[in-house]
Design a protein around this motif. Structure first.
Motif, short mmCIF file in Angstrom:
data_model
loop_
_atom_site.label_atom_id
_atom_site.label_comp_id
_atom_site.label_asym_id
_atom_site.label_seq_id
_atom_site.Cartn_x
_atom_site.Cartn_y
_atom_site.Cartn_z
N VAL A 86 0.84 -1.19 0.00
CA VAL A 86 0.00 0.00 0.00
C VAL A 86 0.88 1.25 0.00
O VAL A 86 1.75 1.40 0.87
CB VAL A 86 -0.95 0.04 1.22
CG1 VAL A 86 -1.84 1.27 1.16
CG2 VAL A 86 -1.79 -1.23 1.26
N VAL A 87 0.67 2.10 -0.99
CA VAL A 87 1.35 3.39 -1.06
C VAL A 87 0.33 4.47 -0.73
O VAL A 87 -0.64 4.66 -1.47
CB VAL A 87 1.94 3.62 -2.47
CG1 VAL A 87 2.65 4.97 -2.52
CG2 VAL A 87 2.91 2.51 -2.83
N TYR A 88 0.51 5.14 0.39
CA TYR A 88 -0.49 6.08 0.92
C TYR A 88 0.08 7.49 0.92
O TYR A 88 1.20 7.72 1.39
CB TYR A 88 -0.87 5.65 2.34
CG TYR A 88 -1.78 6.60 3.08
CD1 TYR A 88 -2.84 7.22 2.44
CD2 TYR A 88 -1.58 6.87 4.44
CE1 TYR A 88 -3.68 8.08 3.13
CE2 TYR A 88 -2.41 7.72 5.13
CZ TYR A 88 -3.46 8.33 4.47
OH TYR A 88 -4.29 9.19 5.14
N ARG A 89 -0.69 8.41 0.38
CA ARG A 89 -0.28 9.82 0.41
C ARG A 89 -1.50 10.70 0.64
O ARG A 89 -2.63 10.33 0.29
CB ARG A 89 0.42 10.22 -0.89
CG ARG A 89 -0.48 10.25 -2.13
CD ARG A 89 0.31 10.56 -3.38
NE ARG A 89 -0.54 10.64 -4.56
CZ ARG A 89 -1.10 11.76 -5.02
NH1 ARG A 89 -0.87 12.91 -4.37
NH2 ARG A 89 -1.85 11.76 -6.10
N THR A 90 -1.26 11.86 1.22
CA THR A 90 -2.32 12.82 1.47
C THR A 90 -1.89 14.19 0.97
O THR A 90 -0.70 14.47 0.81
CB THR A 90 -2.64 12.92 2.98
OG1 THR A 90 -1.46 13.36 3.68
CG2 THR A 90 -3.09 11.58 3.52
N SER A 91 -2.87 15.03 0.74
CA SER A 91 -2.62 16.40 0.31
C SER A 91 -3.63 17.31 0.99
O SER A 91 -4.84 17.05 0.92
CB SER A 91 -2.75 16.52 -1.22
OG SER A 91 -2.61 17.86 -1.63
N GLY A 92 -3.15 18.34 1.66
CA GLY A 92 -4.05 19.23 2.39
C GLY A 92 -4.14 18.82 3.85
O GLY A 92 -3.69 17.75 4.26
N VAL A 117 -1.30 -1.25 -4.12
CA VAL A 117 -2.45 -0.36 -3.99
C VAL A 117 -1.94 1.06 -3.79
O VAL A 117 -1.09 1.31 -2.92
CB VAL A 117 -3.35 -0.77 -2.80
CG1 VAL A 117 -4.56 0.14 -2.72
CG2 VAL A 117 -3.77 -2.22 -2.93
N HIS A 118 -2.46 1.97 -4.59
CA HIS A 118 -2.15 3.39 -4.44
C HIS A 118 -3.36 4.08 -3.81
O HIS A 118 -4.44 4.12 -4.41
CB HIS A 118 -1.82 4.03 -5.79
CG HIS A 118 -0.56 3.49 -6.42
ND1 HIS A 118 0.68 4.00 -6.12
CD2 HIS A 118 -0.37 2.48 -7.28
CE1 HIS A 118 1.60 3.34 -6.80
NE2 HIS A 118 0.99 2.40 -7.52
N LEU A 119 -3.17 4.61 -2.60
CA LEU A 119 -4.24 5.27 -1.86
C LEU A 119 -3.90 6.75 -1.72
O LEU A 119 -2.80 7.09 -1.26
CB LEU A 119 -4.40 4.63 -0.48
CG LEU A 119 -5.26 5.37 0.55
CD1 LEU A 119 -6.69 5.52 0.05
CD2 LEU A 119 -5.22 4.65 1.89
N ALA A 120 -4.82 7.59 -2.14
CA ALA A 120 -4.59 9.04 -2.07
C ALA A 120 -5.83 9.71 -1.48
O ALA A 120 -6.96 9.40 -1.86
CB ALA A 120 -4.29 9.62 -3.45
N ILE A 121 -5.60 10.63 -0.53
CA ILE A 121 -6.66 11.46 0.04
C ILE A 121 -6.26 12.90 -0.19
O ILE A 121 -5.26 13.39 0.36
CB ILE A 121 -6.84 11.17 1.54
CG1 ILE A 121 -7.27 9.72 1.75
CG2 ILE A 121 -7.87 12.12 2.15
CD1 ILE A 121 -7.48 9.35 3.20
N LEU A 122 -7.03 13.59 -1.03
CA LEU A 122 -6.68 14.93 -1.48
C LEU A 122 -7.75 15.92 -1.04
O LEU A 122 -8.94 15.74 -1.36
CB LEU A 122 -6.54 14.96 -3.01
CG LEU A 122 -5.67 13.84 -3.63
CD1 LEU A 122 -5.73 13.89 -5.14
CD2 LEU A 122 -4.24 13.93 -3.12
N LEU A 123 -7.34 16.94 -0.34
CA LEU A 123 -8.25 17.99 0.12
C LEU A 123 -7.97 19.26 -0.68
O LEU A 123 -6.87 19.81 -0.63
CB LEU A 123 -8.06 18.25 1.61
CG LEU A 123 -8.90 19.38 2.22
CD1 LEU A 123 -10.39 19.11 2.03
CD2 LEU A 123 -8.56 19.57 3.69
N GLU A 124 -8.97 19.70 -1.44
CA GLU A 124 -8.85 20.89 -2.26
C GLU A 124 -10.07 21.78 -2.02
O GLU A 124 -11.18 21.43 -2.43
CB GLU A 124 -8.76 20.53 -3.74
CG GLU A 124 -7.56 19.65 -4.09
CD GLU A 124 -7.58 19.19 -5.54
OE1 GLU A 124 -6.56 18.64 -5.99
OE2 GLU A 124 -8.63 19.37 -6.19
N ASP A 125 -9.83 22.90 -1.36
CA ASP A 125 -10.92 23.84 -1.05
C ASP A 125 -12.05 23.12 -0.32
O ASP A 125 -11.86 22.62 0.78
CB ASP A 125 -11.42 24.52 -2.34
CG ASP A 125 -10.30 25.35 -2.99
OD1 ASP A 125 -9.43 25.85 -2.23
OD2 ASP A 125 -10.29 25.48 -4.22
#
Length: 413
Positions: A299-305, A339-347
């Motif tokens: 699992v490759v996990y990344r977040t933004s925001g 598995v590529h998991l991304a959680i991105l918060l934009e506005d």
């Protein structure tokens, strides 16, 4: 039938139900087994007798009935039987192509004046098209079937009345078509019922978790109120701060409550043992990924925001969606899948994307949607969001959820 007889049928019905579930599971796991079994059964029941006796025109039939058909050599009979029966291997995956191929061989056979018991394959193909094919394909299939039946009726007109032959043949074709449509409608009804049950179950679970969140917030409010009352006499500025925190926490709790009441349409019922503790959030996703890695997935996990600053309800929704997506990946892919998991918060938008490198096939039987996807959509609906799932561009399976985080006023009436 007495009451004892009915009660005695309970274990039998349960065993039959379990047996049916095991058969359906085996069919989903190895679909070619059932298709091959159908072909073998048709061969043994309808092809083998013709090969042994030399065709349907032998035996004790009247002489004028025998003369109405062409006697085929064994090689020609085998070739026509193969053309009729072998396409049934693809009757569920390519029902239209199966019906077209079987019809073509059927017409060729009767153009030669030959009659085979393997012609039953045409009715099996029509049944399969009605059950598994697209409904807009049925009109041309029925037209082709009717034309083929007219050809047969004309060929046997020397021994049987054309109208009698047409009545029998078209009645058989209608029965195959009606049976396929009936099973199709029944399956659609059962699938709809399962979806409604899954939706109700997920809504009950959401209501229970939101109950815990609101209960936790109320516990915080009570604690702050007690602390503020105590601090008013010795540190007024602390009392003011406590009142501000009470207002913020109350508005958050009311907003979450209104979201739940706006989505849930059925009473979920009170929880048996409410726990006034925070539910999992985005901060807990890393621990979830660790457990999934221990099960064999990479699992490759990344977040933004600043996702950790979101309301607890939003974080709970994100956590549950990620949990369900990773669980499906564990169930339906190999252990070495990435598995590529991304959680991105934009506005005011939160995007959750889970993509794996496993096979690009949906979990479950064709044309059926998993209950996990239903649950994810129900949770995303709390925040006006959407969930989409399908094959990824570079291979594998992808799930993407988008939540609308536009503030929901808790003070408007």
């Amino acid at each position: 039938m007495t009451t004892d007889d009915i009660s005695g049928m309970g274990p039998l019905v349960a065993r039959l139900s379990r047996g049916g579930q095991r058969l359906r599971h085996a069919d989903r796991t190895h679909p070619w087994v059932l298709d091959t079994a159908v072909v073998v059964l048709v061969f043994l029941m309808f092809c083998l007798p013709d090969l042994i006796h030399g065709g349907v025109d032998d035996g004790d039939s009247p002489r004028r009935f025998k003369l109405a058909f062409t006697h085929l050599p064994v090689a020609g009979m085998l070739a026509l039987q193969a053309g009729l029966v072998l396409p049934l291997l693809w009757r569920r995956r390519k029902p239209a192509a199966t019906f077209a191929a079987t019809t073509a061989v059927f017409v060729l056979q009767w153009s030669l004046g030959a009659a085979l018991r393997a012609d039953v394959a045409l009715f099996v193909a029509l049944y399969s098209l009605a059950l598994h094919g697209r409904l807009r394909q049925l009109p041309w299939a029925c037209a082709a079937m009717a034309a083929a039946m007219v050809l047969v009726a004309v060929r046997v007109s020397s021994t049987v009345s054309v109208w009698d032959a047409l009545f029998f043949l078209l009645s058989t074709a209608t029965a195959a078509l009606a049976l396929g449509l009936m099973v199709r409608i029944r399956r659609a009804q059962l699938a709809g019922l399962r979806d409604r049950l899954a939706t109700a179950t997920e809504r009950t679970r959401v209501a229970r978790e939101m109950h815990d969140i609101v209960g936790h917030n109320l516990s915080v409010i009570i604690t702050l109120a007690d602390a503020g009352a105590y601090a008013t006499d010795i540190a007024p500025e602390r009392g003011k701060e406590a009142l501000q925190l009470i207002g913020d926490t109350g508005r958050q709790a009311l907003g979450e409550l209104r979201r739940v009441l706006g989505v849930l349409r059925e009473a979920a019922g009170p929880p048996d043992r409410p726990e006034l503790s925070p539910q999992p959030g985005i901060a807990d996703i890393e621990a979830l990924c660790t457990k999934v890695r221990a099960a064999g997935l990479e699992v490759v996990y990344r977040t933004s925001g600043d996702a950790d600053a979101l309301d607890s309800g939003v974080q709970l929704t994100a956590y549950r969606i990620v949990q369900e997506a990773l669980t499906n990946t564990l169930k339906h892919t190999d252990p070495d899948t990435r598995v590529h998991l991304a959680i991105l918060l934009e506005d005011s938008r939160l995007t959750i994307r889970v993509q794996d490198t496993g096979p690009a096939t949906p979990p479950g039987p064709p044309n059926e949607e998993g209950h996990g996807l239903v649950g994810m959509r129900e949770r995303a609906a709390l925040y006006g969001g959407t969930v989409s799932a399908g094959p990824a561009g570079g291979g594998g399976w992808s799930v993407e959820a988008v939540l609308d985080l536009t503030p929901h006023s808790g003070g408007d009436r």
